[in-house]
Design a protein around this motif. Structure first.
Motif, PDB file in Angstrom:
ATOM      1  N   THR A   8      -8.133   4.150   9.349  1.00 46.58           N
ATOM      2  CA  THR A   8      -8.408   5.214   8.602  1.00 46.58           C
ATOM      3  C   THR A   8      -7.546   6.652   8.907  1.00 46.58           C
ATOM      4  O   THR A   8      -6.987   6.660   9.946  1.00 46.58           O
ATOM      5  N   LEU A   9      -7.515   7.424   8.111  1.00 49.23           N
ATOM      6  CA  LEU A   9      -6.835   8.572   8.353  1.00 49.23           C
ATOM      7  C   LEU A   9      -7.630   9.773   7.651  1.00 49.23           C
ATOM      8  O   LEU A   9      -8.156   9.736   6.279  1.00 49.23           O
ATOM      9  N   ASP A  10      -8.182  10.622   8.329  1.00 48.72           N
ATOM     10  CA  ASP A  10      -8.928  11.910   7.944  1.00 48.72           C
ATOM     11  C   ASP A  10     -10.170  11.204   7.258  1.00 48.72           C
ATOM     12  O   ASP A  10     -10.469  11.737   6.069  1.00 48.72           O
ATOM     13  N   ASP A  19      -8.272   4.798  14.197  1.00 47.14           N
ATOM     14  CA  ASP A  19      -8.014   5.797  13.162  1.00 47.14           C
ATOM     15  C   ASP A  19      -6.712   6.365  13.616  1.00 47.14           C
ATOM     16  O   ASP A  19      -6.338   6.746  14.915  1.00 47.14           O
ATOM     17  N   THR A  21      -6.096   9.543  12.635  1.00 46.31           N
ATOM     18  CA  THR A  21      -5.879  10.941  12.640  1.00 46.31           C
ATOM     19  C   THR A  21      -5.390  11.555  13.794  1.00 46.31           C
ATOM     20  O   THR A  21      -5.921  11.052  14.939  1.00 46.31           O
TER      21      THR A  21
END
Length: 77
Positions: A8-10, A19, A21
């Motif tokens: 995931t990113l942002d 993640d 982010t």
């Protein structure tokens, strides 16, 4: 773009891997580039998939998730 299949990113993507982010603040440039070019070279233990083969030959692959039952016994599912 392929990173989103596992990361995931942002808040967008798939939460199979860590993640990403803020990854540029946690990792130096050389290690970040290496991770992009060879993403499977370094995998944190909690993200290494397990393969289970049942006695009747069925195969399941996935990430272990720790859970505790009402008696406090630890199980991985």
């Amino acid at each position: 773009a392929a990173c989103s299949r596992c990361h995931t990113l942002d808040g967008r993507g798939t939460a199979v891997g860590p993640d990403l982010t803020g990854i540029g603040r946690r990792m130096d440039r050389a290690r970040l580039l290496e991770s992009i070019l060879r993403p499977s070279r370094e995998v944190a233990p909690q993200y290494v998939p397990w393969t289970l083969v049942t006695t009747d030959g069925r195969v399941a692959v996935g990430l272990p998730v720790e859970v505790r039952d009402s008696a406090g016994t630890e199980h991985f599912v």
